[in-house]
Design a protein around this motif. Sequence first.
Motif, PDB file in Angstrom:
ATOM      1  N   ARG A 110      -8.197   1.357  -3.415  1.00  0.00           N
ATOM      2  CA  ARG A 110      -7.867   2.417  -2.465  1.00  0.00           C
ATOM      3  C   ARG A 110      -9.088   3.280  -2.165  1.00  0.00           C
ATOM      4  O   ARG A 110      -9.328   3.646  -1.028  1.00  0.00           O
ATOM      5  CB  ARG A 110      -6.728   3.265  -3.001  1.00  0.00           C
ATOM      6  CG  ARG A 110      -6.295   4.345  -2.034  1.00  0.00           C
ATOM      7  CD  ARG A 110      -4.976   4.940  -2.442  1.00  0.00           C
ATOM      8  NE  ARG A 110      -4.639   6.097  -1.657  1.00  0.00           N
ATOM      9  CZ  ARG A 110      -4.263   6.073  -0.400  1.00  0.00           C
ATOM     10  NH1 ARG A 110      -4.207   4.945   0.247  1.00  0.00           N
ATOM     11  NH2 ARG A 110      -3.951   7.182   0.235  1.00  0.00           N
TER      12      ARG A 110
ATOM     13  N   LYS B 298     -11.290   4.443   1.652  1.00  0.00           N
ATOM     14  CA  LYS B 298     -11.582   5.777   2.156  1.00  0.00           C
ATOM     15  C   LYS B 298     -12.863   5.803   2.975  1.00  0.00           C
ATOM     16  O   LYS B 298     -13.092   6.727   3.735  1.00  0.00           O
ATOM     17  CB  LYS B 298     -11.664   6.780   1.002  1.00  0.00           C
ATOM     18  CG  LYS B 298     -10.321   7.049   0.372  1.00  0.00           C
ATOM     19  CD  LYS B 298     -10.464   8.055  -0.744  1.00  0.00           C
ATOM     20  CE  LYS B 298      -9.118   8.266  -1.425  1.00  0.00           C
ATOM     21  NZ  LYS B 298      -9.240   9.156  -2.575  1.00  0.00           N
TER      22      LYS B 298
ATOM     23  N   PRO C 121       0.835  -1.202   0.000  1.00  0.00           N
ATOM     24  CA  PRO C 121       0.000   0.000   0.000  1.00  0.00           C
ATOM     25  C   PRO C 121       0.872   1.255   0.000  1.00  0.00           C
ATOM     26  O   PRO C 121       1.975   1.248   0.530  1.00  0.00           O
ATOM     27  CB  PRO C 121      -0.791  -0.088   1.305  1.00  0.00           C
ATOM     28  CG  PRO C 121      -0.532  -1.419   1.873  1.00  0.00           C
ATOM     29  CD  PRO C 121       0.646  -2.002   1.187  1.00  0.00           C
TER      30      PRO C 121
ATOM     31  N   ARG D 298      -3.097   4.673  11.977  1.00  0.00           N
ATOM     32  CA  ARG D 298      -2.577   5.257  10.735  1.00  0.00           C
ATOM     33  C   ARG D 298      -3.681   5.553   9.732  1.00  0.00           C
ATOM     34  O   ARG D 298      -3.478   6.305   8.796  1.00  0.00           O
ATOM     35  CB  ARG D 298      -1.544   4.322  10.107  1.00  0.00           C
ATOM     36  CG  ARG D 298      -0.313   4.268  10.983  1.00  0.00           C
ATOM     37  CD  ARG D 298       0.945   3.879  10.357  1.00  0.00           C
ATOM     38  NE  ARG D 298       1.211   4.347   9.032  1.00  0.00           N
ATOM     39  CZ  ARG D 298       2.151   3.815   8.274  1.00  0.00           C
ATOM     40  NH1 ARG D 298       2.886   2.834   8.726  1.00  0.00           N
ATOM     41  NH2 ARG D 298       2.366   4.266   7.071  1.00  0.00           N
ATOM     42  N   ARG D 299      -4.820   4.900   9.917  1.00  0.00           N
ATOM     43  CA  ARG D 299      -5.981   5.083   9.046  1.00  0.00           C
ATOM     44  C   ARG D 299      -5.652   4.853   7.578  1.00  0.00           C
ATOM     45  O   ARG D 299      -6.068   5.615   6.712  1.00  0.00           O
ATOM     46  CB  ARG D 299      -6.605   6.455   9.265  1.00  0.00           C
ATOM     47  CG  ARG D 299      -7.084   6.667  10.687  1.00  0.00           C
ATOM     48  CD  ARG D 299      -8.181   7.674  10.728  1.00  0.00           C
ATOM     49  NE  ARG D 299      -8.672   7.852  12.072  1.00  0.00           N
ATOM     50  CZ  ARG D 299      -9.664   7.141  12.608  1.00  0.00           C
ATOM     51  NH1 ARG D 299     -10.253   6.209  11.912  1.00  0.00           N
ATOM     52  NH2 ARG D 299     -10.048   7.364  13.836  1.00  0.00           N
ATOM     53  N   ASP D 300      -4.900   3.788   7.326  1.00  0.00           N
ATOM     54  CA  ASP D 300      -4.605   3.439   5.942  1.00  0.00           C
ATOM     55  C   ASP D 300      -5.406   2.202   5.549  1.00  0.00           C
ATOM     56  O   ASP D 300      -6.261   1.736   6.300  1.00  0.00           O
ATOM     57  CB  ASP D 300      -3.095   3.274   5.704  1.00  0.00           C
ATOM     58  CG  ASP D 300      -2.464   2.182   6.558  1.00  0.00           C
ATOM     59  OD1 ASP D 300      -3.191   1.320   7.083  1.00  0.00           O
ATOM     60  OD2 ASP D 300      -1.227   2.184   6.692  1.00  0.00           O
ATOM     61  N   GLU D 301      -5.154   1.683   4.381  1.00  0.00           N
ATOM     62  CA  GLU D 301      -5.997   0.623   3.805  1.00  0.00           C
ATOM     63  C   GLU D 301      -5.520  -0.797   4.088  1.00  0.00           C
ATOM     64  O   GLU D 301      -6.067  -1.746   3.531  1.00  0.00           O
ATOM     65  CB  GLU D 301      -6.063   0.833   2.297  1.00  0.00           C
ATOM     66  CG  GLU D 301      -4.709   0.583   1.658  1.00  0.00           C
ATOM     67  CD  GLU D 301      -4.493   1.342   0.381  1.00  0.00           C
ATOM     68  OE1 GLU D 301      -4.176   0.694  -0.620  1.00  0.00           O
ATOM     69  OE2 GLU D 301      -4.649   2.556   0.391  1.00  0.00           O
TER      70      GLU D 301
ATOM     71  N   GLY E  93       2.486   4.577   1.170  1.00  0.00           N
ATOM     72  CA  GLY E  93       2.792   5.039   2.511  1.00  0.00           C
ATOM     73  C   GLY E  93       3.435   3.992   3.395  1.00  0.00           C
ATOM     74  O   GLY E  93       3.820   4.283   4.518  1.00  0.00           O
ATOM     75  N   LEU E  94       3.512   2.766   2.913  1.00  0.00           N
ATOM     76  CA  LEU E  94       4.141   1.706   3.688  1.00  0.00           C
ATOM     77  C   LEU E  94       5.642   1.772   3.430  1.00  0.00           C
ATOM     78  O   LEU E  94       6.089   1.678   2.291  1.00  0.00           O
ATOM     79  CB  LEU E  94       3.586   0.345   3.254  1.00  0.00           C
ATOM     80  CG  LEU E  94       3.840  -0.828   4.182  1.00  0.00           C
ATOM     81  CD1 LEU E  94       3.072  -0.644   5.481  1.00  0.00           C
ATOM     82  CD2 LEU E  94       3.377  -2.117   3.518  1.00  0.00           C
TER      83      LEU E  94
ATOM     84  N   HIS F 192      -2.633  -0.178  11.863  1.00  0.00           N
ATOM     85  CA  HIS F 192      -2.780   0.477  10.563  1.00  0.00           C
ATOM     86  C   HIS F 192      -4.194   1.020  10.377  1.00  0.00           C
ATOM     87  O   HIS F 192      -4.384   2.092   9.805  1.00  0.00           O
ATOM     88  CB  HIS F 192      -2.433  -0.491   9.424  1.00  0.00           C
ATOM     89  CG  HIS F 192      -0.978  -0.607   9.189  1.00  0.00           C
ATOM     90  ND1 HIS F 192      -0.271   0.295   8.429  1.00  0.00           N
ATOM     91  CD2 HIS F 192      -0.074  -1.511   9.633  1.00  0.00           C
ATOM     92  CE1 HIS F 192       1.001  -0.053   8.399  1.00  0.00           C
ATOM     93  NE2 HIS F 192       1.154  -1.143   9.130  1.00  0.00           N
ATOM     94  N   HIS F 193      -5.184   0.292  10.843  1.00  0.00           N
ATOM     95  CA  HIS F 193      -6.565   0.702  10.618  1.00  0.00           C
ATOM     96  C   HIS F 193      -6.982   1.884  11.509  1.00  0.00           C
ATOM     97  O   HIS F 193      -7.559   2.856  11.020  1.00  0.00           O
ATOM     98  CB  HIS F 193      -7.499  -0.485  10.852  1.00  0.00           C
ATOM     99  CG  HIS F 193      -8.914  -0.213  10.472  1.00  0.00           C
ATOM    100  ND1 HIS F 193      -9.323  -0.059   9.177  1.00  0.00           N
ATOM    101  CD2 HIS F 193     -10.023  -0.053  11.237  1.00  0.00           C
ATOM    102  CE1 HIS F 193     -10.623   0.172   9.145  1.00  0.00           C
ATOM    103  NE2 HIS F 193     -11.067   0.185  10.384  1.00  0.00           N
TER     104      HIS F 193
ATOM    105  N   ASN G  80     -11.760   6.164   6.382  1.00  0.00           N
ATOM    106  CA  ASN G  80     -10.906   7.302   6.715  1.00  0.00           C
ATOM    107  C   ASN G  80     -11.745   8.474   7.193  1.00  0.00           C
ATOM    108  O   ASN G  80     -12.952   8.548   6.962  1.00  0.00           O
ATOM    109  CB  ASN G  80     -10.068   7.730   5.508  1.00  0.00           C
ATOM    110  CG  ASN G  80      -8.974   6.739   5.210  1.00  0.00           C
ATOM    111  OD1 ASN G  80      -8.581   5.974   6.079  1.00  0.00           O
ATOM    112  ND2 ASN G  80      -8.484   6.739   3.986  1.00  0.00           N
TER     113      ASN G  80
END
Length: 160
Positions: A141, A145, A32, A126-129, A34-35, A122-123, A148
């Motif tokens: 992606r 959202k 993903p 960091r609020r990523d996928e 940002g990783l 992460h969820h 998010n």
Amino acid sequence: LYQWHKSFGFTVLGLAVLRAVWWSIERNPAPPPGLGPLEHTAAQIMHRALIVLALIVALAGWAVASTSTLNIPSFYFNLIVIPHLPLRQSEASEAFWTFAHALLAYLMLGLVAGHAAAAFYHHFLRRDEVLVRMLRPGARRRDAKTFNTQENDDTLVERK
């Protein structure tokens, strides 16, 4: 209960073999956005370790049953008899494989807990996928959202 434990262990072994084959054939998704490289490497190592441990823990359990001096057959849910592995039966061998089976099972339990903690990190932080991609392989992606937050707003919003 011991026969049930062995039956579930043989089921796990069969599923682990299928998962290992699937993992070796399937195309792994790109990491993903940002990783970081360290996180990507850690994720790869974690996935490989979980697959290998799933196989080894089940095989070590089969070795326990095979090396036992009691020579009790393994019944798969009382349907068929699973033959023992060609290992020497002795109290020392049984003790070794029992220790290995337990140690590896606890190691795997720790890795599963760490894997779940990383997914929740992460969820929720960091609020990523990452978690969405784990739960819905192939999720795009834009689908992630949904979970998010909007800029300068702490409430969850759905975006469609």
